[in-house]
Design a protein around this motif. Sequence first.
Motif, PDB file in Angstrom:
ATOM      1  N   PRO A  48     -12.567   8.165  -5.604  1.00  0.00           N
ATOM      2  CA  PRO A  48     -12.018   8.598  -6.886  1.00  0.00           C
ATOM      3  C   PRO A  48     -10.709   9.353  -6.686  1.00  0.00           C
ATOM      4  O   PRO A  48     -10.539  10.064  -5.684  1.00  0.00           O
ATOM      5  CB  PRO A  48     -13.106   9.514  -7.449  1.00  0.00           C
ATOM      6  N   THR A  49      -9.786   9.217  -7.624  1.00  0.00           N
ATOM      7  CA  THR A  49      -8.468   9.831  -7.469  1.00  0.00           C
ATOM      8  C   THR A  49      -7.879  10.202  -8.822  1.00  0.00           C
ATOM      9  O   THR A  49      -8.265   9.646  -9.855  1.00  0.00           O
ATOM     10  CB  THR A  49      -7.508   8.865  -6.750  1.00  0.00           C
ATOM     11  N   ASP A  50      -6.955  11.153  -8.798  1.00  0.00           N
ATOM     12  CA  ASP A  50      -6.128  11.432  -9.971  1.00  0.00           C
ATOM     13  C   ASP A  50      -4.648  11.248  -9.617  1.00  0.00           C
ATOM     14  O   ASP A  50      -3.764  11.708 -10.324  1.00  0.00           O
ATOM     15  CB  ASP A  50      -6.364  12.851 -10.510  1.00  0.00           C
ATOM     16  N   GLY A  51      -4.408  10.557  -8.505  1.00  0.00           N
ATOM     17  CA  GLY A  51      -3.051  10.395  -8.011  1.00  0.00           C
ATOM     18  C   GLY A  51      -2.296   9.252  -8.671  1.00  0.00           C
ATOM     19  O   GLY A  51      -2.837   8.162  -8.862  1.00  0.00           O
ATOM     20  N   ASP A  52      -1.026   9.494  -9.012  1.00  0.00           N
ATOM     21  CA  ASP A  52      -0.184   8.460  -9.615  1.00  0.00           C
ATOM     22  C   ASP A  52      -0.007   7.270  -8.665  1.00  0.00           C
ATOM     23  O   ASP A  52      -0.035   6.118  -9.101  1.00  0.00           O
ATOM     24  CB  ASP A  52       1.192   9.032  -9.954  1.00  0.00           C
ATOM     25  N   ASP A  53       0.193   7.563  -7.379  1.00  0.00           N
ATOM     26  CA  ASP A  53       0.458   6.494  -6.412  1.00  0.00           C
ATOM     27  C   ASP A  53      -0.714   5.523  -6.313  1.00  0.00           C
ATOM     28  O   ASP A  53      -0.519   4.307  -6.250  1.00  0.00           O
ATOM     29  CB  ASP A  53       0.758   7.081  -5.029  1.00  0.00           C
ATOM     30  N   ASP A  54      -1.934   6.053  -6.285  1.00  0.00           N
ATOM     31  CA  ASP A  54      -3.115   5.194  -6.160  1.00  0.00           C
ATOM     32  C   ASP A  54      -3.241   4.269  -7.369  1.00  0.00           C
ATOM     33  O   ASP A  54      -3.502   3.072  -7.231  1.00  0.00           O
ATOM     34  CB  ASP A  54      -4.382   6.044  -6.030  1.00  0.00           C
ATOM     35  N   THR A  55      -3.051   4.846  -8.551  1.00  0.00           N
ATOM     36  CA  THR A  55      -3.162   4.039  -9.773  1.00  0.00           C
ATOM     37  C   THR A  55      -2.075   2.976  -9.823  1.00  0.00           C
ATOM     38  O   THR A  55      -2.331   1.802 -10.108  1.00  0.00           O
ATOM     39  CB  THR A  55      -3.069   4.951 -11.008  1.00  0.00           C
ATOM     40  N   PHE A  56      -0.837   3.389  -9.523  1.00  0.00           N
ATOM     41  CA  PHE A  56       0.274   2.450  -9.583  1.00  0.00           C
ATOM     42  C   PHE A  56       0.141   1.335  -8.548  1.00  0.00           C
ATOM     43  O   PHE A  56       0.349   0.152  -8.867  1.00  0.00           O
ATOM     44  CB  PHE A  56       1.596   3.190  -9.371  1.00  0.00           C
ATOM     45  N   THR A  57      -0.199   1.690  -7.319  1.00  0.00           N
ATOM     46  CA  THR A  57      -0.309   0.682  -6.255  1.00  0.00           C
ATOM     47  C   THR A  57      -1.357  -0.370  -6.606  1.00  0.00           C
ATOM     48  O   THR A  57      -1.122  -1.582  -6.446  1.00  0.00           O
ATOM     49  CB  THR A  57      -0.662   1.353  -4.922  1.00  0.00           C
ATOM     50  N   ALA A  58      -2.503   0.077  -7.092  1.00  0.00           N
ATOM     51  CA  ALA A  58      -3.548  -0.868  -7.485  1.00  0.00           C
ATOM     52  C   ALA A  58      -3.083  -1.730  -8.651  1.00  0.00           C
ATOM     53  O   ALA A  58      -3.294  -2.951  -8.662  1.00  0.00           O
ATOM     54  CB  ALA A  58      -4.823  -0.116  -7.852  1.00  0.00           C
ATOM     55  N   GLY A  59      -2.435  -1.098  -9.635  1.00  0.00           N
ATOM     56  CA  GLY A  59      -1.964  -1.845 -10.796  1.00  0.00           C
ATOM     57  C   GLY A  59      -0.886  -2.854 -10.448  1.00  0.00           C
ATOM     58  O   GLY A  59      -0.881  -3.983 -10.967  1.00  0.00           O
ATOM     59  N   LEU A  60       0.013  -2.474  -9.551  1.00  0.00           N
ATOM     60  CA  LEU A  60       1.087  -3.382  -9.142  1.00  0.00           C
ATOM     61  C   LEU A  60       0.525  -4.609  -8.421  1.00  0.00           C
ATOM     62  O   LEU A  60       0.974  -5.746  -8.657  1.00  0.00           O
ATOM     63  CB  LEU A  60       2.078  -2.642  -8.249  1.00  0.00           C
ATOM     64  N   THR A  61      -0.446  -4.376  -7.542  1.00  0.00           N
ATOM     65  CA  THR A  61      -1.071  -5.496  -6.834  1.00  0.00           C
ATOM     66  C   THR A  61      -1.738  -6.454  -7.816  1.00  0.00           C
ATOM     67  O   THR A  61      -1.604  -7.681  -7.706  1.00  0.00           O
ATOM     68  CB  THR A  61      -2.112  -4.971  -5.827  1.00  0.00           C
ATOM     69  N   LEU A  62      -2.451  -5.886  -8.808  1.00  0.00           N
ATOM     70  CA  LEU A  62      -3.106  -6.717  -9.818  1.00  0.00           C
ATOM     71  C   LEU A  62      -2.085  -7.495 -10.638  1.00  0.00           C
ATOM     72  O   LEU A  62      -2.294  -8.673 -10.961  1.00  0.00           O
ATOM     73  CB  LEU A  62      -3.959  -5.838 -10.736  1.00  0.00           C
ATOM     74  N   MET A  63      -0.967  -6.852 -10.977  1.00  0.00           N
ATOM     75  CA  MET A  63       0.061  -7.515 -11.778  1.00  0.00           C
ATOM     76  C   MET A  63       0.689  -8.679 -11.015  1.00  0.00           C
ATOM     77  O   MET A  63       0.880  -9.776 -11.567  1.00  0.00           O
ATOM     78  CB  MET A  63       1.146  -6.521 -12.193  1.00  0.00           C
ATOM     79  N   LYS A  64       1.016  -8.447  -9.743  1.00  0.00           N
ATOM     80  CA  LYS A  64       1.639  -9.502  -8.953  1.00  0.00           C
ATOM     81  C   LYS A  64       0.703 -10.712  -8.810  1.00  0.00           C
ATOM     82  O   LYS A  64       1.145 -11.862  -8.917  1.00  0.00           O
ATOM     83  CB  LYS A  64       2.033  -8.960  -7.579  1.00  0.00           C
TER      84      LYS A  64
END
Length: 277
Positions: free
Chosen positions: A177-193
């Motif tokens: 579990p995380t509240d970090g911006d980087d973790d959320t963004f990295t996962a979201g970017l991978t899903l988007m690509k």
Amino acid sequence: RVLTELGITASVGIASSKTTAKVASDLCKPNGILEVPVGGDAPFLAPLDVEKLPGVGEKTARVLKERRITTIGELARVPPSALRRLLGAWGDSLHLRARGEDRSPVSAPAPAKSISRETTFYRDTLDMDFLAGTLRYLSERVGAHLRKEGKVARRVVLKLRYGDFQTISRHHTLARPTDGDDDTFTAGLTLMKKALEQRRTPVRLIGIGVAELTPRASQLSFLDTRQGKSHDLAVALDAIRGKYGFTSIQRGLTFSLDSYFQVEDGEYLLKTSALSR
């Protein structure tokens, strides 16, 4: 007392129904108190513009005014059957609200089960720099909300709507579990690509959210001291942005967004508002 203890003003509407109290509080902004006597709801509401009534948005107001229903009093005089034909099932509720009748209970908001941010673009796009920058900005807004709530999330959810209005949702479960911006963004970017590799079609809407929320534990892993430092840095950035606006400190990915979005009071003006639920 609110002003003394919190340093902010508050407007207060007092009435025998939530609808009338909400209208009263809006009318006495800022820092006012307005009481509507018991039994006085309908006369108080009657002369007001129909758009002052909670639940009457821009579209509904346009439909009503096209039929020369311009005040709340005029709306209250329309038979419920006519409003049902005009607005569907919503017409019955609107008729009661216009008369100052609102039996819905006063209740505290339920705890959020997820937190998300999304925006619709003015033009469909496949500009990857723009999409990534927007995703980064939305991820940072999600992270700031998580930290404000003292929560962490285990699941990241990406939402895409293409130019033909097909909407997809993709999710990823994080290792911790995380509240970090980087973790959320990295996962979201991978899903988007991955999604755009499968279907390379211009995007109309993009959103990022987190779910499976739990309270943030104070005990950190002894094997990962970076987690605590990253959190402290994010909290410091939240404080600066809270005072000077979200765009006062940006990552490289979001700098280019000022070429697409207007900035007002340190915030990017997105076409659609943020969502939390």
